[in-house]
Each structure stands twice: as C-alpha cells, then as structure tokens.
Motif scaffolding. Structure first.
Motif, short mmCIF file in Angstrom:
data_model
loop_
_atom_site.label_atom_id
_atom_site.label_comp_id
_atom_site.label_asym_id
_atom_site.label_seq_id
_atom_site.Cartn_x
_atom_site.Cartn_y
_atom_site.Cartn_z
N ILE A 34 -0.58 0.50 -14.84
CA ILE A 34 -0.04 1.85 -14.74
C ILE A 34 -1.16 2.84 -14.47
O ILE A 34 -1.00 3.80 -13.73
CB ILE A 34 0.70 2.20 -16.04
CG1 ILE A 34 1.86 1.26 -16.17
CG2 ILE A 34 1.09 3.64 -16.09
CD1 ILE A 34 2.89 1.57 -17.16
N SER A 35 -2.32 2.61 -15.04
CA SER A 35 -3.44 3.51 -14.86
C SER A 35 -4.70 2.68 -14.70
O SER A 35 -4.80 1.62 -15.28
CB SER A 35 -3.55 4.41 -16.08
OG SER A 35 -4.68 5.23 -15.98
N PRO A 36 -5.64 3.04 -13.94
CA PRO A 36 -5.73 4.17 -13.02
C PRO A 36 -5.00 3.87 -11.72
O PRO A 36 -5.00 2.73 -11.25
CB PRO A 36 -7.22 4.32 -12.79
CG PRO A 36 -7.77 2.96 -12.94
CD PRO A 36 -6.90 2.30 -13.98
N ASN A 37 -4.40 4.86 -11.15
CA ASN A 37 -3.70 4.73 -9.88
C ASN A 37 -4.73 4.88 -8.76
O ASN A 37 -5.09 5.98 -8.37
CB ASN A 37 -2.61 5.80 -9.77
CG ASN A 37 -1.73 5.59 -8.57
OD1 ASN A 37 -2.01 4.76 -7.71
ND2 ASN A 37 -0.66 6.36 -8.51
N LYS B 182 -3.85 6.87 -5.52
CA LYS B 182 -3.90 8.32 -5.73
C LYS B 182 -5.35 8.81 -5.80
O LYS B 182 -5.69 9.86 -5.25
CB LYS B 182 -3.18 8.65 -7.03
CG LYS B 182 -2.98 10.10 -7.30
CD LYS B 182 -2.29 10.26 -8.64
CE LYS B 182 -1.46 11.47 -8.74
NZ LYS B 182 -0.82 11.59 -10.05
N GLU C 39 -6.66 -1.93 -1.37
CA GLU C 39 -5.89 -1.48 -2.52
C GLU C 39 -4.41 -1.34 -2.19
O GLU C 39 -3.55 -1.66 -3.02
CB GLU C 39 -6.45 -0.13 -3.01
CG GLU C 39 -5.79 0.42 -4.23
CD GLU C 39 -5.99 -0.45 -5.45
OE1 GLU C 39 -5.07 -0.48 -6.30
OE2 GLU C 39 -7.04 -1.09 -5.56
N ARG D 186 -1.24 -4.08 -3.87
CA ARG D 186 -0.18 -3.57 -4.75
C ARG D 186 1.06 -4.28 -4.50
O ARG D 186 1.86 -4.67 -4.12
CB ARG D 186 0.02 -2.09 -4.53
CG ARG D 186 -0.98 -1.34 -5.33
CD ARG D 186 -0.57 0.07 -5.49
NE ARG D 186 -1.22 0.45 -6.71
CZ ARG D 186 -0.68 1.16 -7.64
NH1 ARG D 186 0.51 1.60 -7.53
NH2 ARG D 186 -1.33 1.47 -8.73
#
Length: 115
Positions: free
Chosen positions: A24-27, A30, A111, A115
């Motif tokens: 969930i983190s880090p994206n 983004k 990246e 995903r």
C-alpha cells in the motif's frame, strides 16, 4: 500468552489477518510522477530566475527603440581551443543527462509493469 498471564481478561479473534497482495505504501508510481513534475518545475524556475536576473544587452537592436545612437560595438572574438573545450563539456553534460533520464524512465517503466 496474554490469557495465561492475565486470568481476568479473555481474548478472541474478531477478523483473521489478510495478507495484502501488493504494498500500500510507498506508492512508487506516484513518487516517480511527483519527482518528474518537481524536477521540471525546479528547472523551469531556475531558468526563469537566471533569465530575469540577466541584464546584458545582446544586440544593437535594443537601442533602436530607445532612440539612442550607438557609437561602437565590441566584437566577440572566440578562441578555438576554448570553443572545443566548451563543446566537449556540453557533450559530456548532454551524455550524462541522457543516461540519467534513460535510467529514470527505465525504473519508471519497470515499476509500472511490476504492479
């Protein structure tokens, strides 16, 4: 273990833990996009600042609109050794910038596809 130590309290599992399929983190997507936008913004800001602080007169045409007569112009004499050295420096800067951008784009694509 806690029930054994504390006899007055009872514990039960309300919902079992669910293992996430992706972090969930880090994206990272983004973060890459923010780095690109921030880099371009800082670059344009520095260029704008340098251009607005530059007060050199680059051409005689500047004085045509002011109605001032130009008495003399100092010619620009370029040294071939300096010109060659500057060309090599510019070529080195362009090459390293290209490699950096290619690595950045490669990591970005990696990246996105992972995903």
């Amino acid at each position: 273990q806690m029930e054994i130590n504390n006899k007055s309290a009872t514990f039960r599992i309300v919902d079992p833990a669910v293992f996430p399929e992706f972090p969930i983190s880090p994206n990272m997507l983004k973060m890459f996009l923010l780095a690109i936008v921030g880099g371009f913004g800082c670059g344009f800001g520095v260029v704008f600042l340098l251009e607005s602080l530059d007060n050199k007169i680059r051409s005689v045409k500047f004085f045509d609109g002011l109605g001032v007569e130009v008495l003399a112009v100092v010619p620009s004499i370029e040294d071939p050794v300096y010109k060659r050295r500057r060309y090599r420096g510019d070529l080195f800067l362009f090459g390293t910038s290209t490699v950096y951008v290619c690595c950045f784009v490669g990591f970005f694509i990696l990246e996105v596809f992972l995903r």
